[in-house]
Scaffold this active site. Sequence first.
Site: not given
Length: 199
Positions: A58, A77
Site C-alpha cells: 500500500f 517567508h
Amino acid sequence: MTAIAALLASYELVDLSVPYAEELPTAFPGHPRFEHKVQSWYAPVDGPQRIASLGPYFDNWMLLDEHSGTHFDAPAHFVPPPGSGLPHAAPIGATYADDVPLAQLQGPAAVIDCRSLLTDELGTSPRVTADFVRAWEAEHGALEPGDVVLIQGGWDARYLPGADGDAYTHGPLFGRATAWPAPDADCVLHCHGRGVRFM
C-alpha cells in the site's frame, strides 16, 4: 523511570496539529489544496477509480503546499534575503524552518481568548491590541519569558468540510466573510518585550 520521563509524566502534552485532509479548507487563494491519492494497493482493484497495483503493498502520493495545515512561518517567508535587492531585505531573511531551533517553538502555553473580538465586518481582521493583552494579563498574570502565546480566535468552529469550508480562508480574504483576530504591531512588540518565545 528516568528523571526526564518522570518529569514528562507529570505534564499533559497536547498535540494541536490538524490532520491533513483533502477537505481541509486552509489553502490560500492561488495555492494548491492538499491532495492525497493511492498510488498502489495490495492487488488490482476494479471500480470507478481503478488502482493499478505496482506490487503487494500500500502506497500513497501527496501534493502539499508548505503552508498547509499546522505549520509555522520561518523568517524567510516574509523577509527577503540579503543581496536580493528587495525592500526590507535582512540577514534573518536567510533563516529557513530547519534553521530555527526546535526549543524556540516550545514552552508553557498562554492561551489568550480573543473570540470576543470577532465582528460581522467582512474581510477585516479584528486587531488584538497590546491593551487587550494587558487586560488579559491583569486577570491571568503577566506573560513570562519563554511563554508561547496562543490566540484563541474561535476559528476551529468554522471548519466545515467541502465548499462550505471556504468561509475558513477564502471568504475572509476576498471580503465575503468575517476574518480571524490578528495581533497588531504594538501587541507583538509588547509580547516580545515580555520575552515571549513564540506567538
